[in-house]
Structures are given as C-alpha cells and as structure tokens.
Write a protein that holds these residues in place. Sequence first.
Motif, PDB file in Angstrom:
ATOM      1  N   ALA A 116       0.836  -1.205   0.000  1.00  0.00           N
ATOM      2  CA  ALA A 116       0.000   0.000   0.000  1.00  0.00           C
ATOM      3  C   ALA A 116       0.866   1.249   0.000  1.00  0.00           C
ATOM      4  CB  ALA A 116      -0.930  -0.009   1.213  1.00  0.00           C
ATOM      5  N   TYR A 117       1.953   1.205   0.733  1.00  0.00           N
ATOM      6  CA  TYR A 117       2.846   2.362   0.785  1.00  0.00           C
ATOM      7  C   TYR A 117       3.511   2.587  -0.571  1.00  0.00           C
ATOM      8  CZ  TYR A 117       6.187   5.762   2.459  1.00  0.00           C
ATOM      9  OH  TYR A 117       6.908   6.908   2.606  1.00  0.00           O
ATOM     10  N   ILE A 118       3.913   1.523  -1.243  1.00  0.00           N
ATOM     11  CA  ILE A 118       4.517   1.657  -2.581  1.00  0.00           C
ATOM     12  C   ILE A 118       3.511   2.284  -3.543  1.00  0.00           C
ATOM     13  CG2 ILE A 118       5.371   0.374  -4.593  1.00  0.00           C
ATOM     14  CD1 ILE A 118       6.709  -1.552  -2.535  1.00  0.00           C
ATOM     15  N   ARG A 169      12.908   4.548  -3.736  1.00  0.00           N
ATOM     16  CA  ARG A 169      13.898   3.975  -2.819  1.00  0.00           C
ATOM     17  C   ARG A 169      14.020   4.813  -1.548  1.00  0.00           C
ATOM     18  NH1 ARG A 169      18.125   3.809  -6.069  1.00  0.00           N
ATOM     19  NH2 ARG A 169      17.535   1.781  -6.853  1.00  0.00           N
ATOM     20  N   VAL A 170      14.128   6.127  -1.699  1.00  0.00           N
ATOM     21  CA  VAL A 170      14.264   7.017  -0.538  1.00  0.00           C
ATOM     22  C   VAL A 170      13.051   6.886   0.375  1.00  0.00           C
ATOM     23  CG1 VAL A 170      14.254   9.458   0.147  1.00  0.00           C
ATOM     24  CG2 VAL A 170      15.847   8.658  -1.609  1.00  0.00           C
ATOM     25  N   ARG A 171      11.867   6.902  -0.203  1.00  0.00           N
ATOM     26  CA  ARG A 171      10.650   6.843   0.608  1.00  0.00           C
ATOM     27  C   ARG A 171      10.458   5.471   1.269  1.00  0.00           C
ATOM     28  NH1 ARG A 171       8.659  10.565  -3.576  1.00  0.00           N
ATOM     29  NH2 ARG A 171       8.387  12.564  -2.545  1.00  0.00           N
ATOM     30  N   ILE A 172      10.818   4.422   0.561  1.00  0.00           N
ATOM     31  CA  ILE A 172      10.678   3.085   1.145  1.00  0.00           C
ATOM     32  C   ILE A 172      11.692   2.904   2.274  1.00  0.00           C
ATOM     33  CG2 ILE A 172      11.025   0.614   0.713  1.00  0.00           C
ATOM     34  CD1 ILE A 172       9.639   1.048  -1.978  1.00  0.00           C
ATOM     35  N   ASN A 177      12.558   2.251   7.992  1.00  0.00           N
ATOM     36  CA  ASN A 177      13.353   2.651   9.161  1.00  0.00           C
ATOM     37  C   ASN A 177      12.532   3.424  10.199  1.00  0.00           C
ATOM     38  OD1 ASN A 177      15.751   1.476   8.228  1.00  0.00           O
ATOM     39  ND2 ASN A 177      16.140   3.246   6.929  1.00  0.00           N
ATOM     40  N   SER A 178      11.242   3.592   9.924  1.00  0.00           N
ATOM     41  CA  SER A 178      10.424   4.347  10.891  1.00  0.00           C
ATOM     42  C   SER A 178       9.826   3.451  11.948  1.00  0.00           C
ATOM     43  CB  SER A 178       9.301   5.076  10.162  1.00  0.00           C
ATOM     44  OG  SER A 178       8.444   4.158   9.515  1.00  0.00           O
TER      45      SER A 178
END
Length: 178
Positions: A116-118, A169-172, A177-178
């Motif tokens: 869903a995030y992708i 890539r940056v957002r994933i 890491n959150s």
Amino acid sequence: MTEAERALIRNSQNGDKGAFGELVVRFGDYVFSVVFRLVNEEHASEDIVQETFIKAWQKIKRYKFEKGKFTTWLYVIASRLALDYLRGRKKNVSIGVESDIGSESVSELETKELGAYIRKVCDQLSLTQKLVFVLRDLEELSVDEVVKITGFSEKKIKDNLYVARQRVRVRINAFLNS
C-alpha cells in the motif's frame, strides 16, 4: 504467442465476437494489473479495463502481428486510458491498508502495508515517472516494450525510471526505518 491466440486474434479481426470474448478472458487480468498499478482505484480500474477492451474490439483490425505482441498493443490502449483518467482526476486518493488482524500474520500485514505504501509513493511521482516505473519495474516489461507502449524514447524512459526509482527507494527506506 500461441497459435490458439493467433487464431483468436484472426477470428476477432473477422468479426467473431466469441473469439474476442476469449481474448478478454485470457488477457483481462494482465490489463487490470497494469491499470490498477497506475490508477490505484479498483472501480476506476475496472471501468478503464472495460473501455480498453471496447477500444480494442473497435480497432482489432488494425493490430498487426509483425509489429509486436498483442499484450503490448493492449497495454498501449490501457495505459493511455489510465493516463487520461489520472490527468482528469482532481486529486489523488490516498490508499489505506485494509486488513483483518485476526486472520493474518504480522508478516502478511507488513507485506500488505508495504504494498500500500509503494502504491501511495507511486501516486507522488509524475505521470511519466509513474507510467515508466509501473511498466518496467512492477510489470517487468522490457525497455523495448515500454518504448512501444508509451512512444517515449529509450533515453526518456531510462531518465524517468532512474528518478522514479530514486524517489521510491528514498521513501521506502524511510518507511522501513520508521
């Protein structure tokens, strides 16, 4: 392409609606997959798939075996309709994660949440970046097929794909890491 599929296409070109119906059955899921990854709305995707096959039926006589795969020809129609839809849409719809915690493992939930995030990250890409990323990385089509579908140059595809991959890539990584 199998001989049976070639025969279905030829019969469809001769006006056989039953043969075309079989093509819809064989390729409907593939078309839906591309459209849904671009649009991220099930109902809108179903409508676009239906419109794709209506247009395909209307233009089936124009399809030429020697010019490329039938699926590529369908993707051209579907991706253009999906882009038209996205251009006309007033706002992006955020994707929520639907789950039933009682029936799914933590790993399954994490996989769904990442998927869903992708999709949400893809909505933040430009239309060109999103189209190229979906076709190349999610649908795993070759660069040549993406050229045929989009009409973009190979350089434009690679440039947009590079930027899209970087942004995703940056957002994933931030998400993980959150």
